[in-house]
Design an enzyme around this catalytic site. Structure first.
Site, PDB file in Angstrom:
ATOM      1  N   ALA A  63       0.854  -1.195   0.000  1.00  0.00           N
ATOM      2  CA  ALA A  63       0.000   0.000   0.000  1.00  0.00           C
ATOM      3  C   ALA A  63       0.889   1.244   0.000  1.00  0.00           C
ATOM      4  CB  ALA A  63      -0.897  -0.002   1.232  1.00  0.00           C
ATOM      5  N   GLY A 107       0.586  -4.939   1.300  1.00  0.00           N
ATOM      6  CA  GLY A 107      -0.640  -5.031   0.518  1.00  0.00           C
ATOM      7  C   GLY A 107      -0.433  -5.741  -0.801  1.00  0.00           C
ATOM      8  N   GLU A 110      -0.859  -9.249   0.143  1.00  0.00           N
ATOM      9  CA  GLU A 110      -2.277  -9.443   0.467  1.00  0.00           C
ATOM     10  C   GLU A 110      -3.117  -9.535  -0.803  1.00  0.00           C
ATOM     11  OE1 GLU A 110      -2.184  -6.097   3.274  1.00  0.00           O
ATOM     12  OE2 GLU A 110      -3.141  -7.443   4.707  1.00  0.00           O
ATOM     13  N   GLU A 130       4.909  -4.662   7.213  1.00  0.00           N
ATOM     14  CA  GLU A 130       4.145  -3.639   7.933  1.00  0.00           C
ATOM     15  C   GLU A 130       4.632  -3.477   9.369  1.00  0.00           C
ATOM     16  OE1 GLU A 130       2.927  -5.990   6.021  1.00  0.00           O
ATOM     17  OE2 GLU A 130       1.123  -5.342   4.970  1.00  0.00           O
TER      18      GLU A 130
HETATM   19  N1  T1G Z   1       4.588   3.349  -0.421  1.00  0.00           N
HETATM   20  C1  T1G Z   1       5.022   4.540  -0.893  1.00  0.00           C
HETATM   21  N2  T1G Z   1       6.284   4.749  -1.373  1.00  0.00           N
HETATM   22  C2  T1G Z   1       7.118   3.688  -1.349  1.00  0.00           C
HETATM   23  C3  T1G Z   1       6.733   2.415  -0.869  1.00  0.00           C
HETATM   24  C4  T1G Z   1       5.397   2.275  -0.388  1.00  0.00           C
HETATM   25  N3  T1G Z   1       4.942   1.107   0.048  1.00  0.00           N
HETATM   26  N4  T1G Z   1       7.806   1.595  -0.980  1.00  0.00           N
HETATM   27  C5  T1G Z   1       8.803   2.319  -1.513  1.00  0.00           C
HETATM   28  N5  T1G Z   1       8.400   3.576  -1.744  1.00  0.00           N
HETATM   29  C6  T1G Z   1       9.185   4.653  -2.336  1.00  0.00           C
HETATM   30  C7  T1G Z   1      10.390   5.013  -1.499  1.00  0.00           C
HETATM   31  O1  T1G Z   1      10.049   5.955  -0.503  1.00  0.00           O
HETATM   32  C8  T1G Z   1      11.320   5.599  -2.559  1.00  0.00           C
HETATM   33  O2  T1G Z   1      10.855   6.911  -2.828  1.00  0.00           O
HETATM   34  C9  T1G Z   1      11.014   4.754  -3.793  1.00  0.00           C
HETATM   35  O3  T1G Z   1       9.714   4.182  -3.579  1.00  0.00           O
HETATM   36  C10 T1G Z   1      12.018   3.644  -4.007  1.00  0.00           C
HETATM   37  O4  T1G Z   1      12.078   2.928  -2.764  1.00  0.00           O
HETATM   38  C11 T1G Z   1      -2.531  -2.462   3.692  1.00  0.00           C
HETATM   39  C12 T1G Z   1      -0.764  -1.217   5.337  1.00  0.00           C
HETATM   40  C13 T1G Z   1       9.771  -2.206  -1.960  1.00  0.00           C
HETATM   41  C14 T1G Z   1      11.818  -3.321  -1.027  1.00  0.00           C
HETATM   42  O5  T1G Z   1       6.676  -1.547   3.981  1.00  0.00           O
HETATM   43  O6  T1G Z   1      10.705  -2.005   1.565  1.00  0.00           O
HETATM   44  O7  T1G Z   1       1.028  -2.430   2.564  1.00  0.00           O
HETATM   45  O8  T1G Z   1      12.955   8.170  -2.178  1.00  0.00           O
HETATM   46  O9  T1G Z   1      14.556   3.188  -2.526  1.00  0.00           O
HETATM   47  O10 T1G Z   1      15.565  -0.162  -2.666  1.00  0.00           O
HETATM   48  O11 T1G Z   1      -1.499  -4.221   4.797  1.00  0.00           O
HETATM   49  O12 T1G Z   1      10.955   0.306  -1.045  1.00  0.00           O
HETATM   50  O13 T1G Z   1      12.543   7.512  -4.575  1.00  0.00           O
HETATM   51  O14 T1G Z   1      11.118   9.287  -3.482  1.00  0.00           O
HETATM   52  O15 T1G Z   1      13.256   1.615  -1.021  1.00  0.00           O
HETATM   53  O16 T1G Z   1      14.182  -0.925  -4.697  1.00  0.00           O
HETATM   54  C15 T1G Z   1       4.097  -2.216   3.276  1.00  0.00           C
HETATM   55  C16 T1G Z   1       8.326  -0.559   1.843  1.00  0.00           C
HETATM   56  C17 T1G Z   1       3.369  -0.920   3.114  1.00  0.00           C
HETATM   57  C18 T1G Z   1       7.576  -1.892   1.809  1.00  0.00           C
HETATM   58  C19 T1G Z   1      12.007  -1.534  -2.784  1.00  0.00           C
HETATM   59  N6  T1G Z   1       5.248  -2.241   2.400  1.00  0.00           N
HETATM   60  N7  T1G Z   1       9.252  -0.448   0.739  1.00  0.00           N
HETATM   61  O17 T1G Z   1      13.313  -1.180  -2.358  1.00  0.00           O
HETATM   62  O18 T1G Z   1      13.539   1.087  -3.492  1.00  0.00           O
HETATM   63  S1  T1G Z   1       2.021  -0.783   4.238  1.00  0.00           S
HETATM   64  C20 T1G Z   1       6.463  -1.866   2.839  1.00  0.00           C
HETATM   65  C21 T1G Z   1      10.402  -1.185   0.713  1.00  0.00           C
HETATM   66  C22 T1G Z   1       0.918  -1.936   3.639  1.00  0.00           C
HETATM   67  C23 T1G Z   1      -1.229  -3.159   3.897  1.00  0.00           C
HETATM   68  C24 T1G Z   1      -0.175  -2.349   4.571  1.00  0.00           C
HETATM   69  C25 T1G Z   1      11.299  -0.942  -0.462  1.00  0.00           C
HETATM   70  C26 T1G Z   1      11.199  -2.021  -1.548  1.00  0.00           C
HETATM   71  P1  T1G Z   1      11.940   8.050  -3.310  1.00  0.00           P
HETATM   72  P2  T1G Z   1      13.454   2.221  -2.359  1.00  0.00           P
HETATM   73  P3  T1G Z   1      14.255  -0.324  -3.352  1.00  0.00           P
END
Ligand code: T1G
Length: 704
Positions: A63, A107, A110, A130
């Protein structure tokens, strides 16, 4: 067709591709688009199955975290389009297959387990991170995952936040097929097979035979809670994950989903989640340096030299070699050189013993390390990192030599932890090539790399250094030049107050335990013993002439130094040590009390609350001075320094975020109180006063 997804029909199969780069984050708009595309496909007579996949390098990173601020007030799951999307997928009358490459996280996973079937390439990874944001999976992941892989395993996956390789996920039953071929071709093949079988699509929410026995699950989850307690350090979300998953085995899917949403909403509104989301974006924000763009020139870094084979030099060498960059170590004697290289081999050997590395890997890495006692041998290195004893005279002497021998364009970096980088640069004829690369011990493990820009450090050196931090798998934070830069400059008031409260009546163990309860990885006095009381003493010698006469100074640490209590390395410091086991030392307590008596300091009970206020608010006040002096560009840079270099609990967001959470008006008022009670050290920073009076926050402040 929206630009957030691509929809095409190929061989009577609708393929929905998420096209929301860079990670195909499931924003509310993306979820709505997928929902309607699935509905369209379900109605289409010429479509027999649906494939959902991710365009670009990944399936979906979950998400869209940047939308959570607006969602914090949501009270029902109907306001979450991701729920409607996933339920729409699962209720589709035609088979829906998730075709996964890259990551399916949060998500994203999910959504994949809301699909009826899953196929993935071998190097894909899935997971529920998360928990690292202070949340739990909030789109029924805690209810569907146990139905695929069993309840204890699902709880472990949710509570750990770890990424799982696709092959393991396949063995667990989370993924149905692994392909080594073309993902979409094989997904089409899979769709045709499923349609040919003629079965109704398999709904994950209706699978119950993997949920197991309630009593057995309870025993397994109790064991998991014990494991989680050891590493949580006050973070709540791992336990909330277990709570949500446990409910999957105790009632209907709908009840479990409602319970999950309640827990998710509570987590979303918690300060812990706000702190962790601040840390998530902060770790990425610090790599963005105003004036440095992708078009800024870079210098090559294909070879390195390290001056000094001691603890820091050895760790730095390992960090470079682990990133595939060969290193020549320069030492003053063959004996010191051999001792240092042997220590590196032994450190790698520990990883082999722990099963983290193979002997062959160690051998390969050791071939990338050579040594010399001759400066001429390192003249061709692209970067030279000085990691010698922390004394200005020696560093000036070394940099004079480096200026004489290093090739034009070489980056000359100092690992100094506190000293003036401009004074070091000034002994060279190339100050534009000099920069601080402050590693944190152990340098091959700690993620923080504090980059100290001198007043003449060139942009290409800064750009190269920030890129190099990523290559070394470090978090690089660019800071300005002052005594102690950001991290250690703030660490002084933290350590100073941790000592003052001892003189006033707290015990060493009480101070450290109060900090462990706060969430710090170690208490301030345990840290002092680990780093070495002699190290702190030597640095104090560098600054004692800068402190105004009459200022209250800590009394005990110098006495410990004089007694030879250097810390853990000699078995005695603030604590006595049996191995690594720290034992309160009555003699040290006696010394504290006699120092206080000699200074006429009245002893009293000091509360844990006061201890934490004294250390944390003094740090935040110093951080405010650092911001207004421009030593740090943003408060988040300070926070990230503390999260990755000093064991500050990520769920508090960092020392500046913590002050914001407390409220700057309260922080300011308490500092004014301590100013009255304890004098000059507590002079409130003008920026803190300004923000307290205006109702501002550090994270909302910017210099411009
Ligand atoms: N939402 C918004 N922006 C995100 C994002 C996300 N989920 N994940 C990454 N970005 C942005 C990040 O800030 C950066 O922005 C760019 O993408 C590249 O990221 C309902 C509630 C996926 C392993 O916790 O672990 O789902 O700095 O440099 O090294 O149950 O990003 O370029 O402007 O990290 O290739 C759960 C978080 C969300 C995963 C990729 N998901 N992301 O790594 O790229 S909550 C997470 C990561 C959710 C549901 C729940 C990593 C990555 P900018 P990056 P990367």
């Amino acid at each position: 067709m929206s630009e957030l997804i691509q929809v095409e029909v190929r061989d009577d199969v609708t393929v929905i591709s998420l096209t929301n780069p860079p990670v195909n984050a499931l924003s509310q708009a993306v979820c709505r688009a997928v929902f309607s595309a699935v509905e369209d496909a379900a109605r289409a007579d010429d479509v027999c199955a649906i494939i959902i996949t991710g365009a670009g390098k990944t399936f979906s990173g979950g998400a869209d975290i940047s939308e959570f601020g607006s969602l914090q007030q949501s009270t029902s799951d109907s306001e979450f389009p991701i729920h409607s999307m996933i339920n729409g997928i699962e209720n589709c009358s035609k088979p829906v297959i998730a075709a996964i490459h890259g990551n399916a996280l949060g998500g994203g996973l999910e959504t994949a387990i809301g699909c009826h079937y899953r196929i993935a390439v071998a190097d894909a990874r899935v997971g529920f991170p998360e928990v690292n944001l202070g949340l739990i999976p909030g789109a029924m992941g805690t209810q569907r995952l146990p139905r695929l892989c069993g309840l204890p395993k699902a709880a472990e996956i949710c509570a750990s936040g770890e990424m799982i390789p696709a092959r393991v996920a396949h063995e667990l039953g989370i993924i149905d097929r692994i392909t080594d071929g073309d993902l979409l071709d094989d997904a089409h093949e899979y769709a045709r097979e499923l349609v040919g079988m003629g079965d109704a699509p398999r709904k994950t929410s209706e699978i119950t035979d993997r949920l197991g026995d309630i009593a057995e699950n309870a025993i397994a989850l109790e064991q998991l809670r014990k494991v989680v307690s050891k590493r949580a350090r006050g973070q709540e979300s791992p336990f909330r994950c277990i709570e949500a998953v446990e409910a999957a085995g105790q009632g209907s899917f709908e009840d479990g989903s409602q319970n999950e949403f309640r827990i998710f909403a509570e987590c979303l509104q918690s300060t812990q989640s706000q702190g962790l989301i601040h840390a998530f974006f902060g770790e990425r924000a610090v790599s963005k340096v105003p004036g440095i763009t992708k078009d800024t020139p870079r210098r090559p870094v294909d070879s390195a030299a390290v001056i000094g084979a001691g603890t820091m030099g050895g760790g730095i060498t390992m960090a470079y070699v682990n990133a595939g960059i060969p290193v020549i170590i320069k030492e003053v004697s063959q004996e010191q050189l051999e001792k240092g290289i042997e220590r590196i081999r032994q450190t790698y050997g520990i990883s082999v013993k722990r099963g983290r590395m193979a002997e062959a890997d160690v051998d390969r890495k050791m071939t990338m390390i050579t040594g010399t006692t001759d400066y001429a041998r390192i003249s061709d290195a692209d970067i030279i990192v000085e990691a010698a004893f922390e004394g200005m005279d020696l560093k000036k002497q070394i940099f004079g030599e480096l200026d004489r021998i290093a090739k034009p364009g070489a980056i000359l970096a100092s690992n100094t932890s506190t000293l003036d980088i401009d004074a070091i640069a000034a002994v060279t004829g190339r100050p534009e090539s000099v920069i601080g690369h402050h590693f944190f011990s152990p340098a091959n493990v700690m993620k923080l790399l504090e980059m100290v820009r001198g007043k003449e450090t060139a942009d290409d050196v800064i750009a190269t250094s920030m890129d190099l931090a990523k290559r070394l798998r470090k978090v690089g934070v660019l800071v300005g030049n002052c005594f102690g830069f950001v991290g250690n400059r703030m660490f002084w008031p933290y350590q100073r107050e941790a000592q003052f409260v001892l003189e006033e009546g707290a015990t060493v163990a009480q101070v450290d335990n109060a900090h462990l309860q706060f969430g710090m990885a170690m208490g301030p006095h345990a840290v002092s013993d680990l780093s070495g009381i002699d190290v702190f003493w030597r640095i104090n010698q560098e600054i004692k002439d800068t402190i105004p006469i009459g200022m209250r100074q800590p009394l005990v640490s110098d006495r410990l130094y004089e007694l030879g209590h250097y810390g853990q390395k000699i078995g005695a410091g603030w604590y006595r040590y049996e191995g690594r086991n720290a034992i309160p030392d009555p003699e040290v307590q006696q010394l504290i009390e006699s120092c206080a008596a000699e200074a006429g300091i009245a002893r009293r009970d000091v509360s844990d609350e006061e201890i934490i206020e004294r250390t944390m608010f003094s740090m935040a006040n110093e951080g405010a001075l650092i911001l207004q002096e421009g030593i740090a560009m943003r408060s988040v840079d300070i926070d990230i320094v503390y999260l990755y270099g000093y064991g500050f609990p990520a769920w508090r967001g960092g020392p500046m975020k913590y002050a914001d959470t407390v409220g700057l008006k309260k922080v300011y008022d308490r500092i004014c109180y301590y100013r009255e009670a304890h004098g000059f050290w507590w002079e409130p920073a003008p920026l803190l006063r300004e923000l307290a009076e205006s109702g501002g926050t550090f994270s909302g402040w910017s210099a411009s």
